[in-house]
Design an enzyme around this catalytic site. Structure first.
Site, short mmCIF file in Angstrom:
data_model
loop_
_atom_site.label_atom_id
_atom_site.label_comp_id
_atom_site.label_asym_id
_atom_site.label_seq_id
_atom_site.Cartn_x
_atom_site.Cartn_y
_atom_site.Cartn_z
N SER A 278 76.16 22.94 17.09
CA SER A 278 75.74 21.65 17.63
C SER A 278 76.95 20.76 17.92
O SER A 278 77.79 21.11 18.74
CB SER A 278 74.76 20.99 16.66
OG SER A 278 74.04 19.96 17.28
N ASP B 179 68.80 24.48 19.20
CA ASP B 179 69.95 24.12 18.35
C ASP B 179 70.22 25.15 17.25
O ASP B 179 69.31 25.56 16.53
CB ASP B 179 69.66 22.77 17.70
CG ASP B 179 70.89 22.11 17.11
OD1 ASP B 179 71.50 22.73 16.22
OD2 ASP B 179 71.22 21.00 17.53
#
Length: 291
Positions: free
Chosen positions: A38, A181
């Site tokens: 991320s 993610d």
């Protein structure tokens, strides 16, 4: 001195990672290999492309992060719920990928072929097949040549917050996989270097946006939303916690960032600067005693 580095996820709190990188530079260390998830994937990609901490801070100062919220032109609440239901996310995420791609290209990086082999690895989550993806390593399993895969696309996959951004569709000969993610499955992939640490000629430094394991604040759960948040973070962190032994903790900078939400794209310039400086101070203090 060359070292390897791992940067955790944390959304907008990732500004603190820029400060951590600044402290690493001030100490005279340079990164040979990098891994991240991320926000950690974004900073890792910029470092791998050759950006200094000063340059990254300037990039983040110049950009209005609210432009990454590329929503439908319709703003009615009911339309937003339809976006989440049918498109699986409030925002497209294409603006973020385009910006990352533009900045990487400025350093001559477009695909993984433009980076030294094994210099950058990032984590994404394949929800269709229920598995973690290490990019670019695992692309071979999808029948996708990793050398030609855009780095910016890999970073977007790793930073694709569920329900906030629309999932990235990874198309292969076996069909289409829905990816989100990497923090869903591993927010701090220090385990990537775990098997290699004993043989490596370089130490591994991790930077994690959280408390250390002995000082984690107890979660307060009073309603369904807080229950969901606690459930998600527990599942997310449980995998990584298995690999953070006492031995590993000696190589990890823990940077608590309370008071800042992962998706707080309204963060003002002063608060961004505070996060950067806080990350620098915490890391600089850690490096004084790191051997």
């Amino acid at each position: 001195m060359e070292i390897d580095g791992v940067f955790s996820g944390g959304g907008i709190k990732g500004f603190a990672l820029i400060g951590a990188y600044q402290a690493v530079e001030e100490k005279g260390y340079t990164f040979k290999r990098l891994a991240g998830t991320s926000a950690g994937a974004i900073i890792s990609a910029f470092i791998a492309a050759g950006y200094t901490s000063k340059e990254i801070a300037q990039l983040m100062d110049e950009v209005d992060v609210k432009t990454f919220m590329d929503a439908s032109p319709f703003s009615l609440p009911i339309i937003k719920w339809f976006m989440v239901y049918f498109r699986l996310g409030l925002y497209k995420g294409k603006a973020l990928e385009a910006w990352i791609g533009e900045k990487l290209k400025a350093k001559g990086v477009e695909t993984f072929a433009d980076l030294p082999p094994h210099s950058l690895r990032v984590i994404a989550s394949d929800l269709s097949n229920g598995r973690m993806i290490v990019l670019p390593d695992d692309l071979d399993g999808y029948g996708i040549p990793k050398e030609t895969f855009p780095v910016a696309r890999a970073i977007r996959m790793s930073a694709n917050l569920p329900f906030f951004f629309e999932p990235v569709k990874l198309k292969s000969l076996e069909g289409t996989s829905i990816t989100v993610d990497g923090g869903v499955l591993s927010n701090f992939p220090m385990w990537l270097f775990d098997k290699e640490t004993n043989k490596s000629e370089r130490p591994v430094l991790g930077v994690k946006l959280s408390h250390d394991l002995t000082d984690q604040p107890k979660k307060v759960i009073k309603n369904a939303i807080e229950l969901y948040e606690a459930l998600f973070t527990t599942m997310r962190d449980a995998h990584d916690a298995r690999y953070i032994s006492r031995k590993h903790e000696r190589n990890i900078v823990f940077i608590p960032t309370e008071g800042v939400m992962t998706t707080d794209f309204e963060l003002d310039g002063a608060r961004k600067s505070e996060l950067i400086e806080y990350g620098r101070m915490r890391t600089a203090e850690f490096l004084k005693h790191w051997h």
